[in-house]
Scaffold this motif. Structure first.
Motif, PDB file in Angstrom:
ATOM      1  N   LYS A  39       0.838  -1.191   0.000  1.00 34.91           N
ATOM      2  CA  LYS A  39       0.000   0.000   0.000  1.00 34.91           C
ATOM      3  C   LYS A  39       0.875   1.244   0.000  1.00 34.91           C
ATOM      4  N   ALA A  40       0.608   2.154  -0.924  1.00 29.72           N
ATOM      5  CA  ALA A  40       1.329   3.427  -0.968  1.00 29.72           C
ATOM      6  C   ALA A  40       0.588   4.382  -1.882  1.00 29.72           C
ATOM      7  N   ASP A  41       0.437   5.614  -1.440  1.00 32.57           N
ATOM      8  CA  ASP A  41      -0.091   6.684  -2.288  1.00 32.57           C
ATOM      9  C   ASP A  41       1.090   7.269  -3.043  1.00 32.57           C
ATOM     10  N   VAL A  42       1.100   7.128  -4.357  1.00 29.00           N
ATOM     11  CA  VAL A  42       2.285   7.514  -5.132  1.00 29.00           C
ATOM     12  C   VAL A  42       2.422   9.024  -5.300  1.00 29.00           C
ATOM     13  N   THR A  43       1.508   9.795  -4.717  1.00 30.48           N
ATOM     14  CA  THR A  43       1.682  11.252  -4.688  1.00 30.48           C
ATOM     15  C   THR A  43       2.232  11.732  -3.345  1.00 30.48           C
ATOM     16  N   VAL A  44       2.509  10.795  -2.436  1.00 26.00           N
ATOM     17  CA  VAL A  44       3.008  11.139  -1.099  1.00 26.00           C
ATOM     18  C   VAL A  44       4.457  10.670  -0.975  1.00 26.00           C
ATOM     19  N   PRO A  45       5.415  11.586  -0.820  1.00 26.97           N
ATOM     20  CA  PRO A  45       6.835  11.202  -0.807  1.00 26.97           C
ATOM     21  C   PRO A  45       7.179  10.101   0.180  1.00 26.97           C
ATOM     22  N   ASN A  46       6.724  10.209   1.419  1.00 28.66           N
ATOM     23  CA  ASN A  46       7.078   9.205   2.423  1.00 28.66           C
ATOM     24  C   ASN A  46       6.537   7.826   2.074  1.00 28.66           C
ATOM     25  N   ASP A  47       5.337   7.778   1.479  1.00 27.82           N
ATOM     26  CA  ASP A  47       4.775   6.492   1.052  1.00 27.82           C
ATOM     27  C   ASP A  47       5.643   5.835  -0.017  1.00 27.82           C
ATOM     28  N   VAL A  48       6.059   6.633  -0.986  1.00 22.85           N
ATOM     29  CA  VAL A  48       6.868   6.098  -2.088  1.00 22.85           C
ATOM     30  C   VAL A  48       8.220   5.618  -1.565  1.00 22.85           C
ATOM     31  N   THR A  49       8.841   6.409  -0.719  1.00 23.83           N
ATOM     32  CA  THR A  49      10.136   6.025  -0.162  1.00 23.83           C
ATOM     33  C   THR A  49      10.030   4.731   0.632  1.00 23.83           C
ATOM     34  N   ALA A  50       8.991   4.625   1.453  1.00 24.27           N
ATOM     35  CA  ALA A  50       8.811   3.422   2.264  1.00 24.27           C
ATOM     36  C   ALA A  50       8.572   2.196   1.382  1.00 24.27           C
ATOM     37  N   MET A  51       7.795   2.365   0.321  1.00 20.60           N
ATOM     38  CA  MET A  51       7.520   1.244  -0.584  1.00 20.60           C
ATOM     39  C   MET A  51       8.803   0.767  -1.259  1.00 20.60           C
ATOM     40  N   VAL A  52       9.581   1.674  -1.786  1.00 22.72           N
ATOM     41  CA  VAL A  52      10.806   1.287  -2.488  1.00 22.72           C
ATOM     42  C   VAL A  52      11.820   0.695  -1.508  1.00 22.72           C
ATOM     43  N   ASP A  53      11.877   1.218  -0.296  1.00 20.67           N
ATOM     44  CA  ASP A  53      12.759   0.638   0.726  1.00 20.67           C
ATOM     45  C   ASP A  53      12.349  -0.801   1.053  1.00 20.67           C
ATOM     46  N   GLU A  54      11.037  -1.032   1.126  1.00 20.66           N
ATOM     47  CA  GLU A  54      10.558  -2.391   1.414  1.00 20.66           C
ATOM     48  C   GLU A  54      10.937  -3.352   0.284  1.00 20.66           C
ATOM     49  N   ILE A  55      10.840  -2.878  -0.958  1.00 21.90           N
ATOM     50  CA  ILE A  55      11.236  -3.717  -2.098  1.00 21.90           C
ATOM     51  C   ILE A  55      12.733  -4.015  -2.038  1.00 21.90           C
ATOM     52  N   ASP A  56      13.522  -2.993  -1.707  1.00 20.41           N
ATOM     53  CA  ASP A  56      14.971  -3.186  -1.598  1.00 20.41           C
ATOM     54  C   ASP A  56      15.299  -4.253  -0.558  1.00 20.41           C
ATOM     55  N   GLN A  57      14.640  -4.190   0.580  1.00 22.33           N
ATOM     56  CA  GLN A  57      14.917  -5.125   1.659  1.00 22.33           C
ATOM     57  C   GLN A  57      14.441  -6.544   1.316  1.00 22.33           C
ATOM     58  N   ARG A  58      13.317  -6.625   0.612  1.00 19.01           N
ATOM     59  CA  ARG A  58      12.741  -7.934   0.301  1.00 19.01           C
ATOM     60  C   ARG A  58      13.457  -8.608  -0.851  1.00 19.01           C
ATOM     61  N   TRP A  59      13.700  -7.859  -1.936  1.00 19.71           N
ATOM     62  CA  TRP A  59      14.171  -8.467  -3.173  1.00 19.71           C
ATOM     63  C   TRP A  59      15.414  -7.793  -3.768  1.00 19.71           C
ATOM     64  N   GLY A  60      15.979  -6.815  -3.072  1.00 19.98           N
ATOM     65  CA  GLY A  60      17.245  -6.250  -3.512  1.00 19.98           C
ATOM     66  C   GLY A  60      17.170  -5.100  -4.492  1.00 19.98           C
ATOM     67  N   GLY A  61      15.966  -4.628  -4.812  1.00 18.43           N
ATOM     68  CA  GLY A  61      15.852  -3.467  -5.695  1.00 18.43           C
ATOM     69  C   GLY A  61      14.767  -3.630  -6.736  1.00 18.43           C
ATOM     70  N   THR A  62      14.494  -2.533  -7.425  1.00 15.29           N
ATOM     71  CA  THR A  62      13.474  -2.504  -8.477  1.00 15.29           C
ATOM     72  C   THR A  62      14.156  -2.396  -9.834  1.00 15.29           C
ATOM     73  N   ASP A  63      13.932  -3.376 -10.684  1.00 17.94           N
ATOM     74  CA  ASP A  63      14.519  -3.369 -12.032  1.00 17.94           C
ATOM     75  C   ASP A  63      13.588  -2.744 -13.059  1.00 17.94           C
ATOM     76  N   VAL A  64      12.290  -2.858 -12.826  1.00 15.08           N
ATOM     77  CA  VAL A  64      11.282  -2.363 -13.771  1.00 15.08           C
ATOM     78  C   VAL A  64      10.242  -1.564 -12.999  1.00 15.08           C
ATOM     79  N   LEU A  65      10.009  -0.344 -13.443  1.00 19.77           N
ATOM     80  CA  LEU A  65       8.899   0.457 -12.914  1.00 19.77           C
ATOM     81  C   LEU A  65       7.848   0.596 -14.004  1.00 19.77           C
ATOM     82  N   VAL A  66       6.631   0.161 -13.707  1.00 20.38           N
ATOM     83  CA  VAL A  66       5.503   0.417 -14.589  1.00 20.38           C
ATOM     84  C   VAL A  66       4.602   1.401 -13.860  1.00 20.38           C
TER      85      VAL A  66
END
Length: 247
Positions: A58-85
């Motif tokens: 869950k993240a509102d993509v217009t809210v900076p803290n939400d986006v940062t938290a989401m990408v940090d969670e992806i980094d911790q879980r799977w090591g990073g985001t290769d594709v952004l759609v």
């Protein structure tokens, strides 16, 4: 190598179809949503049942803290985001210019570009460090072809189109591509729901293929741009419209 794909606004419509198609192609998939957890979890469950890997965030993509938290969670879980759609659709008014207020137009411009800016800013540093990335943004044929009542959406997506071209130019030396997918009216989406049934029939009849676009039509185009096979394709606007416009 297993790639990780983040799809914003992926609980339904084009986003959900894209999540399913990318999972079928072997990607680990992040199903982003703002306020539709049950639908997002259903997409995740469908992927898992087919043997894929997915998580809903869950993240509102217009809210900076939400986006940062989401990408940090992806980094911790799977090591990073290769594709952004970037598919999430921010609200917009359907109105004539005569009835249009600056708050309606300016608000849509702000939310459209803010969401694209924040999500791109969040994932690009990791892509640069790995020397690989795919950035894909959902636009619309309305950014080039005006239609009555759609001034806010068409104008905001036209601004997005140019933003993506500048991103593509700057990031190309880092092995990162940035492209736009621009469908005509897609059946079963929020935009289609705001159009009368009669108007939808007219739009379908106007296309040489005599139907509206379907979410899978768009998702399969996105899948090509997400793949390694698209590595020399960047800064492009790819219509998915059944021949409605031919360049």
């Amino acid at each position: 190598m297993v790639r990780v794909a983040l799809i914003t606004g992926a609980s339904r419509g084009i986003g959900a179809a894209t999540a399913l198609v990318l999972a079928e192609h072997g990607y680990r998939v992040v199903v982003n949503h703002r306020a539709s957890a049950p639908q997002a979890e259903e997409v995740v469950a469908t992927i898992a049942a087919a043997g894929g890997e997915a998580v809903a965030i869950k993240a509102d993509v217009t809210v900076p803290n939400d986006v940062t938290a989401m990408v940090d969670e992806i980094d911790q879980r799977w090591g990073g985001t290769d594709v952004l759609v970037h598919n999430a659709l921010t609200p917009f008014a359907i109105t004539s210019f005569a009835e249009l207020s600056w708050e309606q137009l300016g608000g849509k411009l702000d939310s459209e570009l803010r969401a694209a800016f924040l999500t791109t800013k969040a994932v690009v540093p990791g892509m640069v460090s790995r020397g690989y990335g795919r950035l894909i943004y959902l636009s619309t044929g309305l950014s080039r072809r005006a239609r009555e009542g759609m001034i806010t959406l068409g104008t905001a997506k036209a601004a997005l189109d140019q933003f993506v071209r500048y991103v593509a130019l700057e990031l190309a030396p880092h092995g990162i591509t940035a492209n736009l997918v621009a469908p005509a009216t897609v059946e079963g989406t929020k935009v289609a729901e705001q159009v009368t049934a009669e108007r939808l029939r007219e739009l379908a009849a106007a296309a040489p293929m005599r139907r509206l676009a379907r979410p899978d039509d768009v998702a399969k185009t996105v899948a090509f741009l997400a793949s390694e096979d698209s590595g020399f394709t960047t800064g492009h606007y790819l219509p998915v419209n059944g021949g409605l416009e031919m360049d």
